[in-house]
Design a protein around this motif. Structure first.
Motif, PDB file in Angstrom:
ATOM      1  N   LYS A 150     -18.124  -7.012  23.769  1.00 13.11           N
ATOM      2  CA  LYS A 150     -18.089  -8.386  24.615  1.00 13.11           C
ATOM      3  C   LYS A 150     -20.449  -7.891  23.978  1.00 13.11           C
ATOM      4  O   LYS A 150     -20.891  -9.484  23.810  1.00 13.11           O
ATOM      5  CB  LYS A 150     -18.621  -8.117  25.270  1.00 13.11           C
ATOM      6  N   TYR A 151     -20.769  -6.792  24.567  1.00 13.94           N
ATOM      7  CA  TYR A 151     -22.027  -7.318  24.275  1.00 13.94           C
ATOM      8  C   TYR A 151     -22.938  -7.330  23.240  1.00 13.94           C
ATOM      9  O   TYR A 151     -23.803  -7.702  22.663  1.00 13.94           O
ATOM     10  CB  TYR A 151     -22.592  -5.486  25.152  1.00 13.94           C
ATOM     11  N   ASN A 168     -22.990 -10.908  22.144  1.00 19.38           N
ATOM     12  CA  ASN A 168     -24.243 -11.599  23.198  1.00 19.38           C
ATOM     13  C   ASN A 168     -22.351 -12.596  23.753  1.00 19.38           C
ATOM     14  O   ASN A 168     -23.041 -14.100  23.843  1.00 19.38           O
ATOM     15  CB  ASN A 168     -24.751 -12.103  22.692  1.00 19.38           C
ATOM     16  N   TYR A 169     -21.338 -11.805  24.380  1.00 22.06           N
ATOM     17  CA  TYR A 169     -20.271 -12.672  24.926  1.00 22.06           C
ATOM     18  C   TYR A 169     -19.992 -14.127  24.317  1.00 22.06           C
ATOM     19  O   TYR A 169     -19.484 -15.496  24.673  1.00 22.06           O
ATOM     20  CB  TYR A 169     -20.789 -13.429  26.372  1.00 22.06           C
ATOM     21  N   CYS A 191     -13.887 -10.099  20.369  1.00 24.59           N
ATOM     22  CA  CYS A 191     -14.713 -10.521  21.547  1.00 24.59           C
ATOM     23  C   CYS A 191     -14.287 -12.379  21.124  1.00 24.59           C
ATOM     24  O   CYS A 191     -14.546 -12.725  20.257  1.00 24.59           O
ATOM     25  CB  CYS A 191     -15.764 -10.723  21.558  1.00 24.59           C
ATOM     26  N   LYS A 250     -14.631  -0.232  28.454  1.00 24.10           N
ATOM     27  CA  LYS A 250     -16.183   0.550  27.986  1.00 24.10           C
ATOM     28  C   LYS A 250     -16.225  -0.090  26.368  1.00 24.10           C
ATOM     29  O   LYS A 250     -16.989  -0.756  25.737  1.00 24.10           O
ATOM     30  CB  LYS A 250     -16.280   2.274  27.404  1.00 24.10           C
ATOM     31  N   SER A 271     -16.313  -3.768  26.826  1.00 24.50           N
ATOM     32  CA  SER A 271     -17.862  -4.182  27.104  1.00 24.50           C
ATOM     33  C   SER A 271     -18.452  -3.824  25.935  1.00 24.50           C
ATOM     34  O   SER A 271     -19.882  -5.124  25.258  1.00 24.50           O
ATOM     35  CB  SER A 271     -17.676  -2.904  28.142  1.00 24.50           C
ATOM     36  N   TRP A 272     -18.535  -2.606  25.293  1.00 27.22           N
ATOM     37  CA  TRP A 272     -19.169  -3.040  24.456  1.00 27.22           C
ATOM     38  C   TRP A 272     -18.672  -4.018  23.098  1.00 27.22           C
ATOM     39  O   TRP A 272     -19.965  -4.353  22.348  1.00 27.22           O
ATOM     40  CB  TRP A 272     -19.079  -1.571  23.463  1.00 27.22           C
TER      41      TRP A 272
END
Length: 223
Positions: free
Chosen positions: A133-134, A137-138, A179, A127, A130-131
């Motif tokens: 990266k989100y 926006n990668y 990221c 998580k 994922s957070w």
């Protein structure tokens, strides 16, 4: 058919440090072993054409009676004259090592097989990555590149600024994660770049831990 000739790279301290597995944080090379720049990180190693001498600490380096240290380092008799000098090979000059590596092409395996391995690794909270990266926006926080791998599909990786577990004891929290694109992830992992807050892409909800950044820059970065 035209033949492509592999260029033989010049010998460097870093190359020899990796080739022989010395594990020094700073490595310098001089063919005759009588002149070097100063070592900046320790353990540090000085190579000549046939061997090396390792200095575990800066005190050991700067207080060596065999070295004449000013702006640069002079070794009047060469490092081979120092008692702690380690000779790597009697018959193999270091200048030939890069040529040997180029010519010794590995055979590889035409028939491959699978083996079952047990892996012991640190559990990570997906998580967290994922957070991070989100919210970006990668897009890589260092270069801004966003890799598109399909329609509305993008790829990025997460780097723990202070590595998890082991001697580093980094935490798996968003404040310790960046990221990044695969290229910058590799550069960070190998300490090839520093982390610069002034050029880093940031998000107001993502507060990066400055102590983790200092840890990377002071303990992991080679630059």
């Amino acid at each position: 058919m035209a033949m492509i000739k592999k260029e033989i790279k010049p010998v460097t301290g870093n190359f020899l440090n990796n080739f022989w597995g010395i594990g020094a944080k700073h490595a310098l090379y001089h063919k005759d072993g009588n002149w070097y720049h100063q070592l900046k990180k320790f353990p540090g190693v000085l190579f000549d054409a046939h061997g090396y001498i390792l200095f575990e600490t800066d005190d050991e380096f700067f207080n060596s009676p065999s070295l004449r240290i000013r702006k640069d380092v002079r070794v009047p008799q060469g490092i081979a004259s120092i008692k702690e000098y380690i000779k790597l090979s009697k018959n193999l000059p270091i200048e030939t090592i890069s040529r040997i590596k180029v010519n010794n092409k590995p055979a590889g395996n035409r028939l491959t097989r699978r083996t079952i391995n047990t892996i012991d690794r640190i559990q990570r909270d997906t998580k967290v990555s994922s957070w991070v990266k989100y919210i970006y926006n990668y897009a890589c926080q260092i270069c801004g590149i966003r890799l598109q791998i399909g329609q509305d599909k993008f790829y990025a990786e997460c780097h723990h600024i202070r590595p998890l577990g082991g001697v580093h004891q980094g935490e798996d929290i968003v404040e310790n994660v960046l990221c990044v694109c695969p290229n910058h992830h590799a550069l960070l992992d190998y300490g090839a770049i520093r982390i610069d807050f002034s050029t880093l892409h940031s998000h107001p909800n993502h507060l990066i831990d400055p102590e983790s950044v200092d840890y990377h820059n002071n303990n992991l970065s080679n630059t």
